[in-house]
Structure formats: C-alpha cells, structure tokens
Write a protein that holds these residues in place. Structure first.
Motif, PDB file in Angstrom:
ATOM      1  N   VAL A 105       0.841  -1.206   0.000  1.00  0.00           N
ATOM      2  CA  VAL A 105       0.000   0.000   0.000  1.00  0.00           C
ATOM      3  C   VAL A 105       0.870   1.248   0.000  1.00  0.00           C
ATOM      4  O   VAL A 105       0.611   2.222  -0.731  1.00  0.00           O
ATOM      5  CB  VAL A 105      -0.956  -0.006   1.204  1.00  0.00           C
ATOM      6  N   ARG A 106       1.932   1.232   0.796  1.00  0.00           N
ATOM      7  CA  ARG A 106       2.824   2.401   0.840  1.00  0.00           C
ATOM      8  C   ARG A 106       3.545   2.592  -0.497  1.00  0.00           C
ATOM      9  O   ARG A 106       3.716   3.718  -0.955  1.00  0.00           O
ATOM     10  CB  ARG A 106       3.832   2.269   1.973  1.00  0.00           C
ATOM     11  N   LEU A 107       3.975   1.502  -1.112  1.00  0.00           N
ATOM     12  CA  LEU A 107       4.659   1.619  -2.405  1.00  0.00           C
ATOM     13  C   LEU A 107       3.781   2.337  -3.427  1.00  0.00           C
ATOM     14  O   LEU A 107       4.242   3.232  -4.139  1.00  0.00           O
ATOM     15  CB  LEU A 107       5.042   0.237  -2.929  1.00  0.00           C
ATOM     16  N   THR A 108       2.531   1.947  -3.513  1.00  0.00           N
ATOM     17  CA  THR A 108       1.651   2.586  -4.498  1.00  0.00           C
ATOM     18  C   THR A 108       1.383   4.042  -4.127  1.00  0.00           C
ATOM     19  O   THR A 108       1.289   4.895  -5.007  1.00  0.00           O
ATOM     20  CB  THR A 108       0.326   1.825  -4.633  1.00  0.00           C
ATOM     21  N   ALA A 109       1.304   4.344  -2.834  1.00  0.00           N
ATOM     22  CA  ALA A 109       1.102   5.723  -2.409  1.00  0.00           C
ATOM     23  C   ALA A 109       2.288   6.604  -2.802  1.00  0.00           C
ATOM     24  O   ALA A 109       2.126   7.807  -3.050  1.00  0.00           O
ATOM     25  CB  ALA A 109       0.882   5.791  -0.899  1.00  0.00           C
ATOM     26  N   LEU A 110       3.470   5.996  -2.889  1.00  0.00           N
ATOM     27  CA  LEU A 110       4.673   6.735  -3.269  1.00  0.00           C
ATOM     28  C   LEU A 110       4.826   6.857  -4.780  1.00  0.00           C
ATOM     29  O   LEU A 110       5.739   7.545  -5.251  1.00  0.00           O
ATOM     30  CB  LEU A 110       5.907   6.047  -2.683  1.00  0.00           C
ATOM     31  N   GLY A 111       3.978   6.173  -5.545  1.00  0.00           N
ATOM     32  CA  GLY A 111       4.052   6.282  -6.993  1.00  0.00           C
ATOM     33  C   GLY A 111       4.619   5.076  -7.704  1.00  0.00           C
ATOM     34  O   GLY A 111       4.715   5.067  -8.943  1.00  0.00           O
ATOM     35  N   TYR A 112       5.026   4.061  -6.960  1.00  0.00           N
ATOM     36  CA  TYR A 112       5.485   2.817  -7.597  1.00  0.00           C
ATOM     37  C   TYR A 112       4.287   2.090  -8.204  1.00  0.00           C
ATOM     38  O   TYR A 112       3.151   2.222  -7.738  1.00  0.00           O
ATOM     39  CB  TYR A 112       6.150   1.895  -6.570  1.00  0.00           C
ATOM     40  N   GLY A 113       4.546   1.309  -9.219  1.00  0.00           N
ATOM     41  CA  GLY A 113       3.535   0.415  -9.748  1.00  0.00           C
ATOM     42  C   GLY A 113       3.750  -0.973  -9.188  1.00  0.00           C
ATOM     43  O   GLY A 113       4.895  -1.412  -9.019  1.00  0.00           O
ATOM     44  N   VAL A 114       2.671  -1.662  -8.864  1.00  0.00           N
ATOM     45  CA  VAL A 114       2.771  -2.994  -8.266  1.00  0.00           C
ATOM     46  C   VAL A 114       1.834  -3.943  -9.008  1.00  0.00           C
ATOM     47  O   VAL A 114       0.658  -3.624  -9.227  1.00  0.00           O
ATOM     48  CB  VAL A 114       2.404  -2.986  -6.763  1.00  0.00           C
ATOM     49  N   LEU A 115       2.368  -5.089  -9.383  1.00  0.00           N
ATOM     50  CA  LEU A 115       1.584  -6.164  -9.981  1.00  0.00           C
ATOM     51  C   LEU A 115       1.837  -7.403  -9.154  1.00  0.00           C
ATOM     52  O   LEU A 115       2.995  -7.805  -8.984  1.00  0.00           O
ATOM     53  CB  LEU A 115       2.011  -6.376 -11.438  1.00  0.00           C
ATOM     54  N   PHE A 116       0.778  -7.994  -8.595  1.00  0.00           N
ATOM     55  CA  PHE A 116       0.984  -9.149  -7.735  1.00  0.00           C
ATOM     56  C   PHE A 116       0.020 -10.267  -8.093  1.00  0.00           C
ATOM     57  O   PHE A 116      -1.093 -10.039  -8.561  1.00  0.00           O
ATOM     58  CB  PHE A 116       0.862  -8.774  -6.249  1.00  0.00           C
ATOM     59  N   VAL A 117       0.495 -11.486  -7.883  1.00  0.00           N
ATOM     60  CA  VAL A 117      -0.298 -12.694  -8.096  1.00  0.00           C
ATOM     61  C   VAL A 117      -0.603 -13.292  -6.735  1.00  0.00           C
ATOM     62  O   VAL A 117       0.309 -13.448  -5.905  1.00  0.00           O
ATOM     63  CB  VAL A 117       0.469 -13.731  -8.940  1.00  0.00           C
ATOM     64  N   THR A 118      -1.858 -13.599  -6.483  1.00  0.00           N
ATOM     65  CA  THR A 118      -2.199 -14.285  -5.238  1.00  0.00           C
ATOM     66  C   THR A 118      -3.559 -14.960  -5.371  1.00  0.00           C
ATOM     67  O   THR A 118      -4.435 -14.471  -6.092  1.00  0.00           O
ATOM     68  CB  THR A 118      -2.213 -13.322  -4.039  1.00  0.00           C
ATOM     69  N   HIS A 119      -3.695 -16.097  -4.677  1.00  0.00           N
ATOM     70  CA  HIS A 119      -4.999 -16.742  -4.500  1.00  0.00           C
ATOM     71  C   HIS A 119      -5.551 -16.465  -3.110  1.00  0.00           C
ATOM     72  O   HIS A 119      -6.597 -17.006  -2.741  1.00  0.00           O
ATOM     73  CB  HIS A 119      -4.881 -18.250  -4.715  1.00  0.00           C
ATOM     74  N   ASP A 120      -4.854 -15.635  -2.351  1.00  0.00           N
ATOM     75  CA  ASP A 120      -5.208 -15.328  -0.967  1.00  0.00           C
ATOM     76  C   ASP A 120      -6.091 -14.073  -0.951  1.00  0.00           C
ATOM     77  O   ASP A 120      -5.587 -12.949  -0.998  1.00  0.00           O
ATOM     78  CB  ASP A 120      -3.914 -15.121  -0.166  1.00  0.00           C
TER      79      ASP A 120
END
Length: 396
Positions: A359-374
């Motif tokens: 959440v903090r990474l995206t707030a700082l402007g990073y892009g995040v792509l994650f895979v999860t079944h959770d």
C-alpha cells in the motif's frame, strides 16, 4: 478411524519439523506421501511426461481403494513434462498421484496455498474427514485457522527467533517515485507443445496503482510476469514503457523488480551478498541512485530477518528465504514491483505487514503487480483486478 492432524502456529514455531516427525512415526502410517511447500519436490523426477508420472504412482492393484482426486483433466496434458506445469498444477498433479497410489497417509506443508479457490475447495473437500477417504492426513496451512470440524489441532507456540520480519519498515523511508506506464498491445504467447496462453491481449498499467493478477491455476499469471521482465519472448505484439518501445527479452529488463513464487528460482548466488552484487552490477545504469548501496541493503535485509548478508541462503528456512526474496523489489531500486504469490508459506502477521508495505509503495508512486490466490491478503490492498482466462486478460 482416520486421523486428521492440523498443525497451527506462526512461522518458525516448529510446525514443519513436528509434522515430519509425525509422518516418520510408524503409528501414523508405515509410509507417507509428502507434498512440501513447492510440489515439484513431491514429483518423482524420473518421468519425461505427466502420463509417465501418473503411472509411477498408480497402485497395482489399488489395494487401498482411494477415491481418485482429479479436479482437472490430465489427459490433454499427458505428453507435457511435469516441470512445465504451473506451481498450482503441480500441487494438483501430486494430489492426483497420491490418490492413485498405495500410500496410506498424506502430509501437506502449505502446498494448498498455491491453489485457486475452486481447486483449493476441491482439495479440502477431498481431505474432509467426514468423506470416504480413509487415509491419515497431516496438514499445515496458514489460511486454515483452527478449529476445523473433524481435525485435531496441534497448536505450537511462537518461539524466540532472529528471523523477525517487518516489510513496512523496509519501505518506510523510500522517496517518491514516478513509475512509467506499461502498455501491452496484441500480445500473443504459447509454450512449445502447449496451448495458446495469450492471444491478442492489450492492456495498460499505470504507476501509483496495484494490480492483482487473478485466474485459475495454469491460466498464465506467472507467464505474464515472465513476459514483462523479459525471461521469455512473446510470439507477437508490442510492449511499451513510458510510451517508448520496450524489448526486455532482447535488450534486458530495466524497470521491473520481480520476486518469484519459489524464492530458490530467484537467487543469483549462494549468499544474499552474492545475489545483490550481481543485481547491483546488472542494474547499475537503471536503478535509483543509492538504492543498491551495500550498507543500505544490509540494513534493509535485517528488517526482513537476514542474520547477515553473508549467510548462506540455503541454510535458512524456506519461509525466511521467501521473505528475503522481497528485498530486491521492496528496496525501491526500480519503479515497478512484481510479486508472484508473495504470501505463500507466511503467517497472518507477516502477510498483513507485507500488504501494508505494498500500500505504501503505491502511495509513493510505484507500480505494483501481484499474483495471489489469498483473498484476505488481496483485500488489504486497494487494487484493480486483471482476470486471466481463455487466452485473454480483462481489467475489472
């Protein structure tokens, strides 16, 4: 009466050791089939095809009369090598092989966490003590809190450890980032001797956002990550980064820090120091200035539980190696972070802290792509869903 043993506790509480001790106990079963955190180790390693793998384990005669577990049809996959299956598909293959075998008991250490919702439900239903399956089962699963009907819980208290981990502190002092947009146009890909994974796929990913790749086991989630970082090349289509043509499979990746599903597929050396030295050299021209300084990375590694950068990675517990695989993306060296099943094998406290770091990474402007079944992990992160299936990707 068949036994169901559910081992509960935090990471490093001794669950895996306690379960292995039970599986070696002759009173539990004479021989046990074991599926560890990564199911590739449960497969024989002797077969060239999935059909051969199944025949190796098929009981002749099937004296125990297990009900066959086959949530997917393996017949169309018969000629493929077992190692070409996705992680979740390998878990399903291992369970299928067990169900055809003469083994009287089964041990599963967090492997069910790799399954999509439908396959996970099918596996837990198969193991339900109220059903016909008569074998003994021992299970570790971070997403299955006790009590569970029909299961005896072995609750192991948390012990003192030097492997405490807090991803929130790793990203606490990162500066703002402007992640360039990633655009995919008319992407196509298929594996040799395999089905079409992607056909004419187009999508756009904007920095400052988190995206969850969702879809059934084997749909192509990990394949998309490999395409974006350049591990494999598409059969067609175009990729742009910040509006400019981008060929990571030809010229190298310069924007994406990836943590793989199995951390042992990620390392570039026997120690964390070796791994980071090679990354520092490879990304010197592209990484944010100062982000890969040795002293800084040593401090961040300690926050993820590393006793030392010189510690031998394969002497650490698997859950600890998984956590250390996050160092590369969370260090902030590159503008895009991609995480493949990051919550597998991690207790609820660690999953919660990792979600907060994302959440903090995206707030700082990073892009995040994650895979999860959770779903619980994903629900802690504001995100958009990229649904993969039938060779397409839909933005929800």
């Amino acid at each position: 009466m068949a036994r169901r043993e559910l081992f509960s506790g935090l990471n490093f509480s001794g669950r895996s050791a306690a379960m292995l001790a039970l599986l070696r106990d002759g009173s539990f079963a004479r021989e046990c089939f074991y599926i560890g955190p990564y199911a590739e180790a449960a497969l024989s390693g002797l077969s060239a095809t999935i059909a051969d793998e199944i025949e190796i384990y098929r009981a002749k005669p099937a004296s125990l009369g297990h009900t066959a577990f086959a949530p997917i049809d393996f017949a169309p996959l018969a000629r493929r090598e077992p190692q070409t299956l996705s992680g979740g598909e390998q878990v399903l293959l291992a369970l299928h092989c067990f169900s055809l075998s003469s083994y009287a008991a089964l041990g599963i250490d967090t492997a069910l966490e790799q399954l999509d919702r439908a396959n996970r439900d099918a596996a837990l239903d198969y193991l339900d003590p109220r059903k016909d399956f008569a074998g003994n089962v021992a299970l570790i699963d971070n997403r299955l809190p006790p009590p569970q009907v029909g299961w005896h819980t072995i609750d192991l208290p948390a012990g003192a450890t030097d492997l405490d981990c807090d991803p929130r502190r790793v990203v606490a002092d990162l500066a703002r980032q402007i992640a360039p947009a990633i655009a995919v146009s008319d992407l196509g890909f298929r594996y040799a001797r395999g089905r079409q994974i992607f056909q004419d796929v187009s999508l756009s990913l904007e920095g400052g956002n988190a995206y969850r790749l969702a879809g059934p086991n084997g749909a192509g989630k990990t394949t998309l990550l490999k395409l974006l970082v350049g591990v494999i090349a598409p059969s067609g289509g175009k990729l742009t980064l910040g509006g400019a043509r981008y060929w990571p499979w030809r010229h190298g990746n310069r924007a994406i820090a990836l943590a793989t599903q199995n951390p042992d597929h990620q390392w570039c050396g026997a120690t964390l120091a070796d791994d980071l030295a090679r990354r520092r050299s490879a990304f010197a021209r592209h990484a944010r200035v100062g982000s890969l300084a040795k002293g800084r990375l040593a401090k961040l590694a300690q926050l993820l539980g590393a006793p030392s950068l010189d510690a031998h990675l394969y002497e650490l517990p698997l859950a600890a190696r998984k956590r250390l695989s996050w160092l590369w993306p969370l260090a902030g060296a590159l503008p895009w972070v991609m995480l493949d099943e990051p919550s597998i094998g991690q207790d609820v406290n660690t999953r919660s802290r990792l979600a907060a770091a994302i959440v903090r990474l995206t707030a700082l402007g990073y892009g995040v792509l994650f895979v999860t079944h959770d779903d619980d992990f994903a629900d802690r992160i504001p995100h958009r869903v990229l649904a993969i299936g039938d060779a397409t990707i839909r933005m929800n």
